[in-house]
Design an enzyme around this catalytic site. Structure first.
Site, PDB file in Angstrom:
ATOM      1  N   HIS A 145     -63.907   8.137   5.720  1.00 10.93           N
ATOM      2  CA  HIS A 145     -63.712   9.061   4.605  1.00 10.93           C
ATOM      3  C   HIS A 145     -62.218   9.353   4.448  1.00 10.93           C
ATOM      4  O   HIS A 145     -61.467   9.352   5.433  1.00 10.93           O
ATOM      5  CB  HIS A 145     -64.449  10.372   4.852  1.00 10.93           C
ATOM      6  N   GLU A 186     -60.414  12.042   3.970  1.00 11.76           N
ATOM      7  CA  GLU A 186     -59.844  13.132   4.763  1.00 11.76           C
ATOM      8  C   GLU A 186     -59.642  12.708   6.211  1.00 11.76           C
ATOM      9  O   GLU A 186     -58.596  12.948   6.818  1.00 11.76           O
ATOM     10  CB  GLU A 186     -60.756  14.361   4.747  1.00 11.76           C
ATOM     11  N   CYS A 228     -67.375  16.843   3.686  1.00 12.65           N
ATOM     12  CA  CYS A 228     -68.661  16.829   4.388  1.00 12.65           C
ATOM     13  C   CYS A 228     -68.503  17.482   5.764  1.00 12.65           C
ATOM     14  O   CYS A 228     -67.405  17.866   6.170  1.00 12.65           O
ATOM     15  CB  CYS A 228     -69.154  15.389   4.531  1.00 12.65           C
ATOM     16  N   CYS A 278     -65.994  15.638   8.070  1.00 15.26           N
ATOM     17  CA  CYS A 278     -64.599  15.878   7.707  1.00 15.26           C
ATOM     18  C   CYS A 278     -64.175  17.314   7.984  1.00 15.26           C
ATOM     19  O   CYS A 278     -63.046  17.556   8.401  1.00 15.26           O
ATOM     20  CB  CYS A 278     -64.375  15.503   6.244  1.00 15.26           C
TER      21      CYS A 278
END
Length: 141
Positions: free
Chosen positions: A46, A48, A75, A78
């Site tokens: 992801h 991040e 999420c 993250c």
């Protein structure tokens, strides 16, 4: 946030879920990236998390002096990365009502049981961020 949106557009062109992120320190762009789960064959790639890992790899242990801009609500994975790396502020665009962990299904960043709670600002350029996600999933169906 406009740079994070540029990253999300790059992800869209690469057939990745269009989420982009940037890390800013002392009002200067520190890192930028977008989701790369398909490219890296890694469901954990992801935007991040990739940025935080890059900052740590380059000698930053804690990121309390940094602001993370991300196009979509982070999420749970993250948010865990944000908490443990002590990001000082998180600014995001649109909410993710299916997987968001900064207010949609849970709010990990405000949970006082954790040792760090960054400042959170939501809704920045939300319509533009949401449109990229809607476009991506509409084209998948």
């Amino acid at each position: 946030m406009t740079i994070a949106i540029e990253e999300a557009r790059s992800a869209l062109q690469e057939n990745e879920v269009p989420i982009g992120a940037v890390l800013v320190k002392n009002y200067k762009l520190f890192y930028r990236n977008h989701n790369r789960t398909n490219q890296l064959n890694d469901p954990l790639a992801h935007a991040e998390k990739l940025i935080i890992e890059e900052a740590i790899k380059n000698g930053e242990k804690f990121l309390q002096d940094c602001t993370l801009f991300v196009t979509v609500e982070p999420c749970l994975m993250c948010t865990g990365s944000i908490i443990w790396s002590r990001v000082g502020k998180v600014v995001f665009g649109c909410y993710d009502h299916k997987a968001g962990a900064v207010g949609s299904i849970y709010n990990a960043l405000l949970d006082k049981n954790f040792n760090h709670n960054p400042e959170v600002i939501s809704g920045v350029l939300a319509d533009e961020c949401s449109e990229l996600m809607t476009r991506f999933f509409r084209e998948k169906r």
